[in-house]
Design an enzyme around this catalytic site. Structure first.
Site, PDB file in Angstrom:
ATOM      1  N   ARG A 153     123.575 -37.177 110.684  1.00 27.63           N
ATOM      2  CA  ARG A 153     123.573 -36.076 109.719  1.00 27.63           C
ATOM      3  C   ARG A 153     123.270 -34.758 110.437  1.00 27.63           C
ATOM      4  NH1 ARG A 153     120.041 -37.237 104.540  1.00 27.63           N
ATOM      5  NH2 ARG A 153     121.124 -35.342 103.836  1.00 27.63           N
ATOM      6  N   CYS A 169     114.000 -31.911 106.443  1.00 23.59           N
ATOM      7  CA  CYS A 169     114.853 -33.108 106.398  1.00 23.59           C
ATOM      8  C   CYS A 169     115.952 -32.802 105.391  1.00 23.59           C
ATOM      9  CB  CYS A 169     114.027 -34.342 106.034  1.00 23.59           C
ATOM     10  SG  CYS A 169     113.131 -34.194 104.463  1.00 23.59           S
TER      11      CYS A 169
END
Length: 297
Positions: free
Chosen positions: A194, A252
């Site tokens: 990611r 995150c």
């Protein structure tokens, strides 16, 4: 904020104080058998799995109370705040009292995934002024592996009387996170793919905050789900330039697993700020740039 701007004061002067981060299953078992047991919060949650309460009801540590990450540990999602904004203080206080938290009573939190979700409760309660909050090292798996008992159903705690106040741990906003990526250390706690922008399952755009370093949360843990030894954590974060002499912040996807990274940094002796909106808020703003690839950019 210009790239040459100084590091924001909130990231450098609000220092986390984490005298203790972890409780072992042996310690917890002893505490639960004592005359003054701690509050135990079961924070089972995983991206794409909305059945945390059902998992809790099917088997949990005796006396543990379920805490819902989406409705009790976060405000409703918004483009500006991300998928898990910090909850309003009065909402969090009402939930904490429902869980049985009172002034001076210790709290032990866990999930069933290495504490990557439960760390949100650890961080949020400490941010709100609850001093004695620890993570159950190894989470529910360590309790099971020790052969300790589980119970089914749902526990309703005797209400507590805790009064919460905000701001006991540091946070940064998007502008401050961008500045820290250049004048300090900004860690991206998401999975490496990611960060690189190879996939993005839930947020508006793929990639990472320019200048952020990839430090996946899962690499804080040993194979059994416990935190790595302290020397290993110190070496891991030193390799990113994250030590107690450098301002550090973590993000995150939505401010959940970043809290786990902050707990690992605390174990290593380094305080860090949380970017609550994280990538979900950053990527929702078309004016914010996105870097891709394995380099910070």
């Amino acid at each position: 904020m210009p790239a040459h701007a100084p590091v924001p004061p909130r990231a450098t002067t609000l220092r986390a104080t984490t005298p203790r981060v972890l409780t072992t299953v042996t310690e917890l078992a002893g505490l639960l058998a004592s005359a003054e047991p701690p509050v135990v919060l079961d924070v089972r949650w995983a991206l794409g799995d909305p059945h945390g309460r059902d998992h809790y009801r099917a088997g949990h540590i005796p006396g543990a109370v379920h805490a819902d990450l989406d409705t009790e540990l976060a405000a409703p999602a918004s483009p500006h705040g991300g998928r898990h904004p910090l909850p309003d203080l009065d909402v969090l206080q009402a939930a904490a009292r429902r869980w049985g938290i009172s002034a001076g009573r210790p709290v032990v939190v866990h999930d069933d995934s290495g504490n990557t979700a439960a760390a949100r409760a650890w961080w949020l309660l400490r941010w709100a002024g609850v001093a004695e909050v620890t993570l159950l090292d190894g989470a529910l798996g360590a309790w099971r592996d020790a052969g300790l008992p589980l119970e089914t159903g749902e526990v309703t705690a005797e209400p507590g009387d805790i009064t919460l106040t905000a701001g006991h741990l540091p946070t940064v906003d998007a502008d401050e996170a961008a500045a820290l990526a250049r004048a300090g250390t900004l860690l991206d706690a998401r999975a490496a793919e990611r960060y690189r922008g190879e996939t993005e399952p839930v947020d508006p755009r793929a990639g990472h905050v320019p200048g952020a370093r990839s430090a996946p949360t899962g690499e804080n843990l040993a194979a059994d789900g416990t935190f790595l030894p302290l020397d290993a954590l110190r070496s891991r974060f030193a390799a990113f330039g994250a030590d107690d002499g450098t301002p550090v912040a973590v993000y995150c996807g939505s401010g959940v697993t970043a809290a786990h990274q902050i707990a690992a940094l605390a174990l290593a002796g380094t305080d860090a700020a949380l970017f609550p909106g994280s990538w979900s808020a950053w990527s929702a703003d078309p004016a914010r740039p996105a870097a891709t690839g394995h380099l910070p950019g």
